[in-house]
Design a protein around this motif. Structure first.
Motif, PDB file in Angstrom:
ATOM      1  N   ARG A   4      45.876  32.718  17.244  1.00  0.00           N
ATOM      2  CA  ARG A   4      45.380  31.817  18.276  1.00  0.00           C
ATOM      3  C   ARG A   4      44.081  31.160  17.831  1.00  0.00           C
ATOM      4  N   ARG A   5      43.225  31.905  17.142  1.00  0.00           N
ATOM      5  CA  ARG A   5      41.960  31.337  16.712  1.00  0.00           C
ATOM      6  C   ARG A   5      42.175  30.244  15.685  1.00  0.00           C
ATOM      7  N   LEU A   6      43.038  30.502  14.684  1.00  0.00           N
ATOM      8  CA  LEU A   6      43.229  29.522  13.640  1.00  0.00           C
ATOM      9  C   LEU A   6      43.864  28.263  14.171  1.00  0.00           C
ATOM     10  N   SER A   7      44.691  28.368  15.202  1.00  0.00           N
ATOM     11  CA  SER A   7      45.322  27.181  15.756  1.00  0.00           C
ATOM     12  C   SER A   7      44.568  26.626  16.955  1.00  0.00           C
ATOM     13  N   SER A   8      43.328  27.117  17.179  1.00  0.00           N
ATOM     14  CA  SER A   8      42.580  26.668  18.350  1.00  0.00           C
ATOM     15  C   SER A   8      42.232  25.199  18.281  1.00  0.00           C
ATOM     16  N   LEU A   9      41.998  24.678  17.075  1.00  0.00           N
ATOM     17  CA  LEU A   9      41.709  23.256  16.945  1.00  0.00           C
ATOM     18  C   LEU A   9      42.896  22.442  17.423  1.00  0.00           C
ATOM     19  N   LEU A  10      44.093  22.877  17.070  1.00  0.00           N
ATOM     20  CA  LEU A  10      45.292  22.183  17.507  1.00  0.00           C
ATOM     21  C   LEU A  10      45.474  22.310  19.004  1.00  0.00           C
ATOM     22  N   SER A  11      45.260  23.513  19.540  1.00  0.00           N
ATOM     23  CA  SER A  11      45.475  23.730  20.962  1.00  0.00           C
ATOM     24  C   SER A  11      44.577  22.828  21.793  1.00  0.00           C
ATOM     25  N   ARG A  12      43.318  22.676  21.342  1.00  0.00           N
ATOM     26  CA  ARG A  12      42.413  21.809  22.079  1.00  0.00           C
ATOM     27  C   ARG A  12      42.888  20.361  22.022  1.00  0.00           C
ATOM     28  N   ALA A 316      54.511  15.857  19.621  1.00  0.00           N
ATOM     29  CA  ALA A 316      54.980  15.843  18.241  1.00  0.00           C
ATOM     30  C   ALA A 316      54.023  15.069  17.343  1.00  0.00           C
ATOM     31  N   VAL A 317      53.506  13.956  17.843  1.00  0.00           N
ATOM     32  CA  VAL A 317      52.545  13.170  17.069  1.00  0.00           C
ATOM     33  C   VAL A 317      51.302  13.993  16.766  1.00  0.00           C
ATOM     34  N   GLU A 318      50.779  14.667  17.782  1.00  0.00           N
ATOM     35  CA  GLU A 318      49.568  15.456  17.583  1.00  0.00           C
ATOM     36  C   GLU A 318      49.817  16.623  16.629  1.00  0.00           C
ATOM     37  N   LEU A 319      50.963  17.270  16.769  1.00  0.00           N
ATOM     38  CA  LEU A 319      51.281  18.404  15.904  1.00  0.00           C
ATOM     39  C   LEU A 319      51.484  17.956  14.460  1.00  0.00           C
ATOM     40  N   ALA A 320      52.207  16.848  14.270  1.00  0.00           N
ATOM     41  CA  ALA A 320      52.426  16.334  12.914  1.00  0.00           C
ATOM     42  C   ALA A 320      51.117  15.877  12.284  1.00  0.00           C
ATOM     43  N   HIS A 321      50.240  15.308  13.093  1.00  0.00           N
ATOM     44  CA  HIS A 321      48.918  14.892  12.610  1.00  0.00           C
ATOM     45  C   HIS A 321      48.127  16.108  12.139  1.00  0.00           C
ATOM     46  N   TYR A 455      59.841  22.510  -4.353  1.00  0.00           N
ATOM     47  CA  TYR A 455      58.991  23.413  -3.575  1.00  0.00           C
ATOM     48  C   TYR A 455      59.766  24.055  -2.425  1.00  0.00           C
ATOM     49  N   GLY A 456      59.200  25.134  -1.889  1.00  0.00           N
ATOM     50  CA  GLY A 456      59.805  25.792  -0.734  1.00  0.00           C
ATOM     51  C   GLY A 456      58.810  26.702  -0.045  1.00  0.00           C
ATOM     52  N   LEU A 457      57.615  26.163   0.232  1.00  0.00           N
ATOM     53  CA  LEU A 457      56.573  27.007   0.808  1.00  0.00           C
ATOM     54  C   LEU A 457      56.692  27.111   2.322  1.00  0.00           C
ATOM     55  N   ALA A 458      56.808  25.988   3.008  1.00  0.00           N
ATOM     56  CA  ALA A 458      56.835  26.015   4.470  1.00  0.00           C
ATOM     57  C   ALA A 458      57.595  24.804   4.992  1.00  0.00           C
ATOM     58  N   ALA A 459      57.869  24.828   6.295  1.00  0.00           N
ATOM     59  CA  ALA A 459      58.519  23.709   6.969  1.00  0.00           C
ATOM     60  C   ALA A 459      58.169  23.772   8.445  1.00  0.00           C
ATOM     61  N   GLY A 460      58.275  22.635   9.108  1.00  0.00           N
ATOM     62  CA  GLY A 460      58.041  22.567  10.542  1.00  0.00           C
ATOM     63  C   GLY A 460      59.198  21.901  11.243  1.00  0.00           C
ATOM     64  N   VAL A 461      59.486  22.352  12.464  1.00  0.00           N
ATOM     65  CA  VAL A 461      60.577  21.805  13.272  1.00  0.00           C
ATOM     66  C   VAL A 461      60.054  21.560  14.678  1.00  0.00           C
ATOM     67  N   PHE A 462      60.304  20.372  15.205  1.00  0.00           N
ATOM     68  CA  PHE A 462      59.895  20.070  16.582  1.00  0.00           C
ATOM     69  C   PHE A 462      61.122  19.632  17.367  1.00  0.00           C
TER      70      PHE A 462
END
Length: 531
Positions: A4-12, A316-321, A455-462
């Motif tokens: 939660r702390r690391l993603s707090s910037l996103l949450s705000r 989605a825009v904010e998350l992708a940003h 590569y194959g490190l990570a991916a995101g799905v919305f």
């Protein structure tokens, strides 16, 4: 808590009210936001105390007497001169770690006492977190608010997590076909050589050092030459916490000299590296050619971020940003290929461009700043070359594309549309604030295209559809798939890649496996009648 702390910037930022408030606090310059919520400036440290190698509990000069400059990426000015290590310094550090492992108290100490030392260290980091955050920002350029409110709490949390593991590492009893008692012992692997990168100096220090110490190993760690200062600072805190001399040794220097000497050293039992895929190949080759030491590699990425047609576009825009621009785009797992369904592509593109134009770029010590400078001149020029290649292709430059300001290594938040899979900006790891937006039509198509990378490190799905989410999470060839979130790094969540994104996993219980040997002990039973 840590996630939660690391993603707090996103949450705000996902809160429309807080986002509007944050964005309204900047003033427009060259179509991009600059300054920040206020002109309040946090003053960086004026005195750097620790610039020498830490070897066998002492801060010492390089054997050669050489030093190298470390810079402030905001201004390109020298912060300090740091001892420049080479093979001789690595030899000294490895000898100290070897002796501390073979003869010293650390591996023989009770696991509970090791745990207490790690907990004391975490307490000291928490006490000095403001100084550490300021030093991290000064040497790296990341926003101070990010360092202070997200990364330092995560560091503390991670060391407390590993402290909790220290006295819970144990083997098993194994049934055998015959009159034997069989048990397994999980023992420390020995001297661990560790090489950390510059994009998250303190967190990568933690990911490497925490599990190695919890398992009872000794360490020789090479810092990134761009960001040596915070590792040396926290090494002093380890001494205050009671870590015995020689258990943690730190050498600053360059990859071809100090790094290569560490990876190829015959008395190093294991090597761990985070950095580029090309350098990871060199590390693996050196480890194999020396004493066949095992290697853990966390390498590059070109992560797909898939926006499905049912997505809430504003979120989605904010998350992708966030997925792309966080930490100036200097993330190995950045969502740098934004795939958007054709039915929502135009709306997404318009809003993604508007969001990038409002991004607050400026001095990372100012409140509200979202984006600081790139790490150094080399990375700055590399990102600009990739932007130039995008402009020269058939992609459309929607915004950005140039340096920001007149000094330091700032780059405008950049967005490209109409990106095709065969373009360099869609294939290579740029490691900068450059968002590439691609269009897709069918689910099978986007899976194929997303996986069409080395590569194959990570991916995101919305998506709002659980069936779509389940399909994509299983089909994507990546070590982490975030669904309707991104960059969630809890202490217990493993992290690592498929394909050329690396070998092994870090964090969580999986990281302990990197630093343990398994020994089978077989003993005959004298009276098998009792079986």
């Amino acid at each position: 808590m840590a996630a939660r702390r690391l993603s707090s910037l996103l949450s705000r930022s996902l809160s429309s009210g807080s986002a509007s408030k944050l964005l309204s606090q900047g003033r427009s310059v060259s179509r991009f936001s600059t300054a920040a919520a206020s002109e309040e400036l946090i003053t960086p440290p004026v005195h750097i105390e620790y610039t020498k190698h830490l070897i066998n509990g002492q801060f010492v000069d390089s054997a050669s007497g050489k030093t190298f400059p470390t810079y402030d990426p905001r201004t390109a000015e020298v912060i300090a001169h740091v001892a420049e290590g080479d093979a001789e310094d690595i030899d000294r550090a490895v000898a100290a770690a070897r002796k501390a492992f073979d003869e010293g108290p650390w591996p023989k100490m009770s696991a509970y006492e090791r745990s207490r030392i790690l907990l004391r260290f975490a307490d000291l980091v928490e006490k000095h977190s403001d100084e550490l955050a300021a030093l991290e920002t000064w040497n790296n350029g990341k926003p101070f608010e990010q360092a202070a409110h997200s990364e330092l709490p995560m560091l503390v949390r991670l060391f407390r997590y590993y402290a909790g593991w220290a006295d819970k590492i144990h083997g098993l009893t194994v049934p055998a076909d015959g009159p034997y008692h069989v048990q397994t012992l999980h023992e420390p692997i020995g001297v661990a050589g560790q090489i950390i990168p510059w994009n998250f100096p303190l967190l990568m220090f933690t990911w490497k050092v925490g599990p190695a110490l919890a398992c009872g190993n000794t360490i020789v760690l090479k810092t990134a030459e761009q960001t040596p200062l915070t590792a040396l600072y926290v090494a002093k805190l380890f001494q205050e916490a009671g870590l015995p001399p020689g258990v943690l040794n730190i050498v600053s220097g360059y990859g071809p000299t100090a790094g290569a000497a560490l990876a190829s050293h015959m008395d190093v039992d294991k090597v761990a590296f985070t950095g580029s895929t090309d350098t990871g190949k060199i590390i693996l080759e050196l480890a194999a050619k020396s004493n066949l030491k095992p290697a853990t590699l966390e390498l590059g990425g070109k992560s797909p971020f898939i926006i499905c047609e049912d997505a809430d576009i504003d979120r989605a825009v904010e998350l992708a940003h966030f997925a792309l621009f966080f930490n100036q785009g200097q993330c190995c797992c950045a969502g740098s290929r934004t795939f958007v369904h054709e039915r929502v592509y135009d709306e997404f593109l318009e809003k993604a461009k508007a969001r990038a134009l409002k991004r607050i770029v400026g001095d990372p010590f100012k409140k509200g700043v979202e984006q600081g400078p790139q790490i150094d001149s080399e990375q700055f020029q590399k990102v600009l070359r990739y932007i130039k290649s995008g402009i020269e292709s058939t992609a459309t430059l929607e915004c950005g594309g140039e340096r920001f300001g007149s000094k330091g290594y700032f780059i405008q938040p950049t967005v490209f549309s109409n990106v095709q899979d065969d373009m360099l900006i869609a294939q290579d790891e740029i490691f900068g604030p450059v968002q590439s937006i691609l269009k897709f039509k069918e689910l099978d198509e986007v899976v194929r295209r997303a996986n069409a990378t080395r590569y194959g490190l990570a991916a995101g799905v919305f998506t709002r559809n659980i069936d779509t989410a389940n399909t994509l999470t299983r089909a994507l060839r990546a070590g982490t798939v975030w669904v309707n979130c991104f960059d969630v790094f809890d202490a217990a969540i493993p992290f690592g890649g498929y394909k050329m994104s690396g070998i092994g996993r870090e964090k969580g219980i999986y990281s302990l496996h990197n630093y343990l040997q398994v020994k089978a002990v077989v003993t005959p039973l004298k009276n098998p009648a009792w079986l």
